[in-house]
Design a protein around this motif. Structure first.
Motif, PDB file in Angstrom:
ATOM      1  N   LEU A 112      30.516 -73.276  22.794  1.00 53.93           N
ATOM      2  CA  LEU A 112      30.959 -72.930  21.447  1.00 53.93           C
ATOM      3  C   LEU A 112      30.220 -71.698  20.937  1.00 53.93           C
ATOM      4  O   LEU A 112      30.824 -70.772  20.388  1.00 53.93           O
ATOM      5  CB  LEU A 112      30.744 -74.122  20.517  1.00 53.93           C
ATOM      6  N   GLY A 120      30.693 -75.597  11.528  1.00 52.95           N
ATOM      7  CA  GLY A 120      30.815 -77.050  11.377  1.00 52.95           C
ATOM      8  C   GLY A 120      30.709 -77.773  12.706  1.00 52.95           C
ATOM      9  O   GLY A 120      30.009 -78.781  12.826  1.00 52.95           O
ATOM     10  N   LEU A 121      31.396 -77.252  13.727  1.00 51.01           N
ATOM     11  CA  LEU A 121      31.326 -77.877  15.053  1.00 51.01           C
ATOM     12  C   LEU A 121      29.924 -77.754  15.655  1.00 51.01           C
ATOM     13  O   LEU A 121      29.416 -78.701  16.254  1.00 51.01           O
ATOM     14  CB  LEU A 121      32.368 -77.261  15.982  1.00 51.01           C
ATOM     15  N   GLU A 122      29.298 -76.592  15.494  1.00 53.04           N
ATOM     16  CA  GLU A 122      27.924 -76.428  15.994  1.00 53.04           C
ATOM     17  C   GLU A 122      26.983 -77.410  15.315  1.00 53.04           C
ATOM     18  O   GLU A 122      26.146 -78.043  15.968  1.00 53.04           O
ATOM     19  CB  GLU A 122      27.434 -74.993  15.773  1.00 53.04           C
ATOM     20  N   SER A 133      28.175 -78.243  25.527  1.00 54.76           N
ATOM     21  CA  SER A 133      29.237 -78.017  24.550  1.00 54.76           C
ATOM     22  C   SER A 133      28.793 -77.010  23.496  1.00 54.76           C
ATOM     23  O   SER A 133      29.548 -76.100  23.128  1.00 54.76           O
ATOM     24  CB  SER A 133      29.628 -79.330  23.868  1.00 54.76           C
ATOM     25  N   PHE A 134      27.569 -77.164  23.025  1.00 50.40           N
ATOM     26  CA  PHE A 134      27.019 -76.233  22.035  1.00 50.40           C
ATOM     27  C   PHE A 134      27.003 -74.818  22.601  1.00 50.40           C
ATOM     28  O   PHE A 134      27.381 -73.856  21.934  1.00 50.40           O
ATOM     29  CB  PHE A 134      25.606 -76.675  21.631  1.00 50.40           C
ATOM     30  N   LEU A 137      34.812 -73.478  10.681  1.00 47.62           N
ATOM     31  CA  LEU A 137      35.096 -74.382  11.790  1.00 47.62           C
ATOM     32  C   LEU A 137      34.013 -74.279  12.864  1.00 47.62           C
ATOM     33  O   LEU A 137      33.489 -75.297  13.323  1.00 47.62           O
ATOM     34  CB  LEU A 137      36.465 -74.070  12.393  1.00 47.62           C
ATOM     35  N   SER A 138      33.656 -73.058  13.243  1.00 45.83           N
ATOM     36  CA  SER A 138      32.672 -72.905  14.317  1.00 45.83           C
ATOM     37  C   SER A 138      31.296 -73.415  13.902  1.00 45.83           C
ATOM     38  O   SER A 138      30.638 -74.127  14.671  1.00 45.83           O
ATOM     39  CB  SER A 138      32.590 -71.446  14.777  1.00 45.83           C
ATOM     40  N   LEU A 161      27.781 -80.287  13.937  1.00 48.06           N
ATOM     41  CA  LEU A 161      28.077 -81.642  14.419  1.00 48.06           C
ATOM     42  C   LEU A 161      27.418 -81.910  15.769  1.00 48.06           C
ATOM     43  O   LEU A 161      26.860 -82.994  15.994  1.00 48.06           O
ATOM     44  CB  LEU A 161      29.587 -81.861  14.533  1.00 48.06           C
ATOM     45  N   LEU A 162      27.476 -80.929  16.661  1.00 46.22           N
ATOM     46  CA  LEU A 162      26.815 -81.086  17.964  1.00 46.22           C
ATOM     47  C   LEU A 162      25.302 -81.196  17.802  1.00 46.22           C
ATOM     48  O   LEU A 162      24.664 -82.033  18.455  1.00 46.22           O
ATOM     49  CB  LEU A 162      27.172 -79.919  18.888  1.00 46.22           C
ATOM     50  N   SER A 180      22.524 -71.476  13.346  1.00 48.69           N
ATOM     51  CA  SER A 180      23.980 -71.636  13.326  1.00 48.69           C
ATOM     52  C   SER A 180      24.557 -71.279  11.956  1.00 48.69           C
ATOM     53  O   SER A 180      25.584 -70.607  11.865  1.00 48.69           O
ATOM     54  CB  SER A 180      24.367 -73.062  13.686  1.00 48.69           C
TER      55      SER A 180
END
Length: 158
Positions: free
Chosen positions: A32, A125-127, A28-29, A122-123, A129-130, A105
Motif C-alpha cells: 500500500l 485510512g487503510l495504512e 500489506s502495509f 482512503l490510503s 487500519l493495518l 502515514s
C-alpha cells in the motif's frame, strides 16, 4: 469416547502464528505504501515538480532520497524481522515501529488539495487500519503459562 460434531462442509480454522500475521500485515502495509507513492505520479504536475527537484516542498537531493529510502526500508525489514526475532524483542519492535509510522502515514495528507481527499483519505485510512492491526496483534501476543503456576495457585489456597 466423545466427539464434537461439526456441520458437514464446515471449514477448519487453521492456527496462524502471530509472527506470520505480523509479516502479512507489514507486507500489506508495504504494498500500500509503495502504490500510494506510485499512483501519486499520476497527479497533474507531480512529475514536473520531480523534474524541478521538488517533492512535497522538499528538495530531492541526497538527504531526501536517503530519508525516503529509510521510510520504505523500515517496513520492508519489519516483514523479515517479524518472523525471525525472538518473541519479546519482536513484540516490542512491532509496537514501537507501528506507533512511529502512524504520524508518518498521516503526514501524506499534509499540503494536499481537497481534490485528492478521497485518494489520501482512503490510503491513509487503510495504512492506519493495518498499523492498528499490527499494534493489536503485538499487544495481545499470546503468553505461555509457567509450569509452576498451577502449583503456586494450589499452595496459595492451602
Amino acid at each position: 469416547m466423545t466427539r464434537t460434531t461439526r456441520p458437514a462442509g464446515a471449514l477448519q480454522e487453521p492456527h496462524i502464528p502471530i509472527q506470520a500475521k505480523l509479516a502479512a500485515a507489514w507486507t500489506s502495509f508495504m504494498f500500500l505504501y509503495i502504490y500510494v507513492d506510485y499512483l501519486a505520479l499520476y497527479k497533474p504536475g507531480f512529475i514536473d515538480d520531480i523534474r524541478a527537484g521538488i517533492v512535497h516542498e522538499f528538495d530531492t537531493g541526497p538527504t531526501f532520497v536517503a530519508l525516503a529510502l529509510t521510510l520504505v526500508a523500515i517496513p520492508l525489514l519489519m516483514i523479515m524481522l517479524s518472523v525471525t526475532l525472538p518473541a519479546r524483542v519482536n513484540r516490542a519492535t512491532n509496537l514501537v515501529v507501528a506507533t512511529l509510522y502512524i504520524p508518518v502515514s498521516a503526514y501524506n495528507a499534509a499540503g494536499e488539495t481537497w481534490t485528492y481527499v478521497y485518494f489520501y483519505g482512503l490510503s491513509i485510512g487503510l495504512e492506519l487500519l493495518l498499523l492498528a492491526f499490527i499494534l493489536r496483534a503485538a499487544w495481545t501476543w499470546p503468553r505461555t503459562v509457567r509450569a509452576t503456576a498451577g502449583r503456586d495457585l494450589a499452595q496459595a489456597r492451602v
